[in-house]
Write an enzyme that holds these catalytic residues in place. Structure first.
Site, PDB file in Angstrom:
ATOM      1  CB  CYS A 154      -1.164  -0.021   1.258  1.00 50.03           C
ATOM      2  SG  CYS A 154      -1.848  -1.447   1.398  1.00 50.03           S
ATOM      3  NE  ARG A 189       4.529   1.689  -0.542  1.00 52.66           N
ATOM      4  CZ  ARG A 189       5.635   1.196   0.052  1.00 52.66           C
ATOM      5  NH1 ARG A 189       6.646   1.662  -0.672  1.00 52.66           N
ATOM      6  NH2 ARG A 189       5.675   0.669   1.286  1.00 52.66           N
ATOM      7  CD1 TRP A 234      -1.021  -5.957  -3.782  1.00 55.15           C
ATOM      8  CD2 TRP A 234      -0.733  -6.746  -1.775  1.00 55.15           C
ATOM      9  NE1 TRP A 234      -0.949  -7.212  -4.098  1.00 55.15           N
ATOM     10  CE2 TRP A 234      -0.457  -7.985  -2.474  1.00 55.15           C
ATOM     11  CE3 TRP A 234      -0.724  -6.802  -0.470  1.00 55.15           C
ATOM     12  CZ2 TRP A 234      -0.126  -9.147  -2.240  1.00 55.15           C
ATOM     13  CZ3 TRP A 234      -0.464  -8.355   0.157  1.00 55.15           C
ATOM     14  CH2 TRP A 234      -0.208  -9.405  -0.790  1.00 55.15           C
ATOM     15  CG  ASN A 294       2.718   0.550   3.991  1.00 59.34           C
ATOM     16  OD1 ASN A 294       3.773   0.865   3.712  1.00 59.34           O
ATOM     17  ND2 ASN A 294       1.919  -0.752   3.448  1.00 59.34           N
ATOM     18  N   GLY A 295       0.645  -1.308   6.269  1.00 63.94           N
ATOM     19  CA  GLY A 295       1.149  -2.398   7.188  1.00 63.94           C
ATOM     20  C   GLY A 295      -0.068  -3.495   7.882  1.00 63.94           C
ATOM     21  CD  GLU A 314      14.370 -12.449 -12.714  1.00 68.24           C
ATOM     22  OE1 GLU A 314      14.111 -13.039 -11.410  1.00 68.24           O
ATOM     23  OE2 GLU A 314      13.867 -11.351 -12.694  1.00 68.24           O
ATOM     24  CE  LYS A 356      10.543 -10.491 -13.796  1.00 68.39           C
ATOM     25  NZ  LYS A 356      11.627 -10.451 -12.550  1.00 68.39           N
ATOM     26  CD  GLU A 405       7.186 -10.657 -12.084  1.00 67.24           C
ATOM     27  OE1 GLU A 405       8.479 -10.563 -12.304  1.00 67.24           O
ATOM     28  OE2 GLU A 405       6.873  -9.961 -10.868  1.00 67.24           O
ATOM     29  CG  HIS A 439      16.958 -37.079 -11.488  1.00 65.82           C
ATOM     30  ND1 HIS A 439      17.565 -38.496 -11.472  1.00 65.82           N
ATOM     31  CD2 HIS A 439      17.885 -36.237 -11.939  1.00 65.82           C
ATOM     32  CE1 HIS A 439      18.645 -38.384 -11.577  1.00 65.82           C
ATOM     33  NE2 HIS A 439      19.145 -37.098 -12.039  1.00 65.82           N
ATOM     34  CE  LYS A 494       9.976  -1.963  -8.870  1.00 69.81           C
ATOM     35  NZ  LYS A 494      10.137  -3.584  -9.363  1.00 69.81           N
TER      36      LYS A 494
HETATM   37  O1  M6R Z   1      12.322  -5.146  -3.265  1.00 69.66           O
HETATM   38  P1  M6R Z   1      12.715  -6.479  -3.316  1.00 69.66           P
HETATM   39  O2  M6R Z   1      13.991  -6.792  -4.120  1.00 69.66           O
HETATM   40  O3  M6R Z   1      13.413  -6.854  -1.952  1.00 69.66           O
HETATM   41  O4  M6R Z   1      11.602  -7.528  -3.571  1.00 69.66           O
HETATM   42  C1  M6R Z   1      11.693  -8.720  -3.534  1.00 69.66           C
HETATM   43  C2  M6R Z   1      10.581  -9.509  -4.424  1.00 69.66           C
HETATM   44  O5  M6R Z   1       9.332  -8.856  -3.926  1.00 69.66           O
HETATM   45  C3  M6R Z   1      10.871  -8.718  -5.923  1.00 69.66           C
HETATM   46  O6  M6R Z   1      12.079  -9.287  -6.404  1.00 69.66           O
HETATM   47  C4  M6R Z   1       9.748  -9.523  -6.688  1.00 69.66           C
HETATM   48  O7  M6R Z   1       9.863 -10.940  -6.888  1.00 69.66           O
HETATM   49  C5  M6R Z   1       9.861  -8.872  -8.253  1.00 69.66           C
HETATM   50  N1  M6R Z   1       9.423  -7.746  -8.401  1.00 69.66           N
HETATM   51  C6  M6R Z   1       9.482  -9.855  -9.229  1.00 69.66           C
HETATM   52  O8  M6R Z   1       9.959  -9.192 -10.714  1.00 69.66           O
END
Ligand code: M6R
Length: 606
Positions: free
Chosen positions: A2, A27, A76, A102-103, A480, A484, A487, A503, A601
């Site tokens: 948030c 956020r 969020w 936020n929290g 990675e 990508k 998501e 396996h 994010k």
């Molecule tokens: O801000 P951070 O790098 O600590 O965030 C960790 C993950 O939430 C972040 O890397 C997330 O997996 C990516 N946004 C995915 O693309």
């Protein structure tokens, strides 16, 4: 998660709040809302499900020129569904106080029951509404004294910003665990979850620390912690609005992919002297002389994948045994903290709750914490004993791209610093440094092949399941790339060591289940080629991410190429191909690229 944003000053609050919220939308974007107060003590509240744009569409700005103080929120959802009733700001029962949060207020359920016994009725399900009603319940005539009382009752994490209808021009709040800054302008004051939302609005801000309470009124502010009024250092904003804007790009993700060459130049500047072919950096000099025998890397998501590459670099180039743990697992696992281990925390935002909480544990138990962080002034950056910034500028797209390559490049520099001090053969050290200098240009050349990547992505866009395969340096790249794809396209994908597939998981392969193998100039190239054959002979389709001089191109159904170099540096090119692959497929499928569904994010809740 948030985002919260507040303003008080002489200008119209509404456009400022909306601008701030748009910048904080990364956020969370389940819903958005604002509450403003006019000089005549009128309250204006508007809320909308969905993105800030939905809220903008509901607001008639021309009728709001009397409103110069306000708070806003982009959500969020954690407690309570995505409904207008659960949208922030939340108000007290008497309609006098409004709050954004936020929290997570951990003890909200007990507090809600207590308040219900006292006759309070709730219109929604959120923990924040409990804070609003509780504030009213505790109020004895003074906002700040009530705030003090409130913070002794609620259990964190929170960043809270209140306004009081009877006190136009006043904003007050508190924070523990969730970030909050105060932007200091000319006769105008801002409160935000992220200083970057203030770019172009103010030049200076202060970052509030855990336990801080603040009050802005009469064109001044105060910060109090544990009953003591104190002065927090002012910090300057160096980024410009250019870093927050799309320019000619259709999406922030694409813009950020294209920035990666420049970002890597930034990462290397001030750390690598390419002329002298050496590393020059005081932080690294200090860390490598501490006598660490092991490294433990802790991070989440994309940053965790960067950590896995960090392990490869540190073990191969510096002979340092390295462990990598997902931060959620670290916090609740058995921790062995010792003085011989360097604990590296990797985070783009520097606010990821799981990583931050893990870092606090290591700090409390005397471990040496080191941050690899993108956002200056963030909690992880402030709590780390030492660290390096990744200098990737603001990353707006929820899917991390340039932050990842910057983190990996930072790990490469760290590993070389350790390696040079200990065991790394000098010729190898030199060849990697020389090669690193060429990466930005290679990236820029690779980006010219984006159309080819798009063609392959379009061809495979109708498939529902994918394997991403790789080994050694290329396994974290496969992981990675797979993240990508998930998501951005909402397609299912899994990353595997190519050797591990046989396996069990090979059973899934058929003509409808394609695989992508990352197979550059690695010493395991021919082993990877065997894995390709295993998949092909079961009818599976195979896309190769390979070097342009690979002589075995014909074993793949499709391939995407990049310029061959060293395994240590090819990873940068490989991951960019996978970023573009996911980007183009998501675009083909009409996905919301910069704000994929269900995500935010910055994950500031556990
Ligand atoms: O801000 P951070 O790098 O600590 O965030 C960790 C993950 O939430 C972040 O890397 C997330 O997996 C990516 N946004 C995915 O693309």
């Amino acid at each position: 998660m948030c985002g919260i944003f507040g303003f008080t000053g002489w200008k119209d609050a509404a456009p400022i709040l909306l601008k701030g919220l748009s910048r904080l939308e990364y956020r969370g974007y389940d819903s958005a809302g604002i509450c403003m107060i006019s000089k005549n003590r009128d309250l204006y509240i508007n809320k909308a499900i969905g993105k800030v744009m939905e809220l903008k569409n509901k607001i008639n700005l021309s009728s709001l020129s009397e409103y110069t103080t306000g708070i806003g929120h982009t959500r969020w959802a954690t407690h309570g569904g995505v409904t207008e009733n659960n949208c922030h700001p939340h108000t007290s029962a008497n309609g006098r106080f409004a709050v954004v949060h936020n929290g997570i207020i951990e003890n909200y359920s007990e507090l809600r029951t207590m308040l219900q016994w006292q006759g309070y009725q709730f219109y929604g399900e959120t923990d924040t509404e409990v804070a609003a009603k509780l504030f009213e319940h505790l109020f004895m005539g003074d906002d700040f004294e009530t705030l003090k009382k409130l913070t002794t009752v609620i259990e964190w994490a929170y960043a809270l910003v209140f306004l009081d209808k009877e006190n136009p021009g006043k904003l007050f709040g508190a924070k523990i665990g969730s970030p909050l800054v105060i932007g200091i302008g000319r006769d105008s004051w801002y409160v935000s979850s992220d200083y970057r939302s203030l770019i172009g609005l103010v030049d200076e801000y202060i970052t509030l620390e855990d336990g801080d309470l603040f009050c802005i009124e009469n064109n001044d502010y105060k910060v109090v912690n544990c009953g003591v009024e104190l002065v927090r250092d002012k910090e300057s904003i160096t980024e410009t609005e250019k870093h927050m804007e799309l320019g000619d790009f259709p999406h922030f993700m694409l813009k950020e992919i294209y920035e990666q060459g420049e970002v890597l130049r930034n990462v290397f500047a001030g750390r690598i002297d390419f002329q002298a072919k050496t590393i020059r950096n005081n932080t690294l000099d200090e860390v490598v002389t501490q006598g660490f025998e092991r490294v433990h890397i802790i991070a989440s998501g994309t940053s965790y994948h960067a950590g896995l590459l960090g392990k490869q670099y540190l073990e191969h180039l510096a002979d340092i045994p390295t462990e990598v743990t997902v931060s959620t697992e670290f916090k609740y696992g058995k921790q062995f903290i010792d003085k011989k281990t360097l604990y590296i925390f990797v985070s783009q935002s520097g606010e990821t709750a799981d990583s931050l909480e893990s870092m606090k544990i290591v700090n409390e138990r005397g471990g040496y914490t080191f941050g690899i962080v993108n956002v200056p002034g963030s909690s992880i950056a402030r709590l780390a004993k030492a660290g390096l910034f990744t200098h990737a500028w603001v990353e707006v797209g929820v899917a991390s791209t340039k932050a990842f390559t910057a983190q990996v490049a930072t790990f490469l520099v760290i590993a070389l610093a350790f390696g040079r001090k200990w065991n790394l053969e000098h010729m190898k050290f030199l060849s990697i440094i020389e090669d690193m200098q060429k990466i930005p240009v290679r990236i820029e050349k690779l980006l010219e092949t984006s159309d080819k990547i798009r063609e392959v992505a379009e061809k495979y866009a109708s498939y529902l399941n994918f394997f991403y395969l790789g080994r050694s340096y290329e396994l974290p790249i496969a992981m990675e790339g797979s993240l990508k794809l998930k998501e951005l396209t909402y397609r299912h994908s899994e990353a595997y060591s190519s050797g591990e597939l046989k396996h069990g998981s090979l059973a899934l392969i058929d003509e409808y289940f394609p695989s992508i193998i990352i197979n550059g100039s690695s010493p395991l190239h021919s082993k990877n080629c065997s894995s390709v054959q295993e998949v092909k002979s079961r009818g599976g389709k195979m896309i190769g991410i390979i070097t342009s001089d690979d002589t075995k191109k014909d074993i793949y159904d499709d391939y995407l190429t990049f310029e061959a170099s060293l395994p240590e540096t090819e990873v940068f090119l490989e991951v960019i191909i996978l970023q573009l692959f996911a980007y183009h497929m998501a675009n083909t499928l009409g996905r919301d690229i910069d704000k994929p569904r269900n995500l935010a994010k910055s994950v500031t809740v556990e």
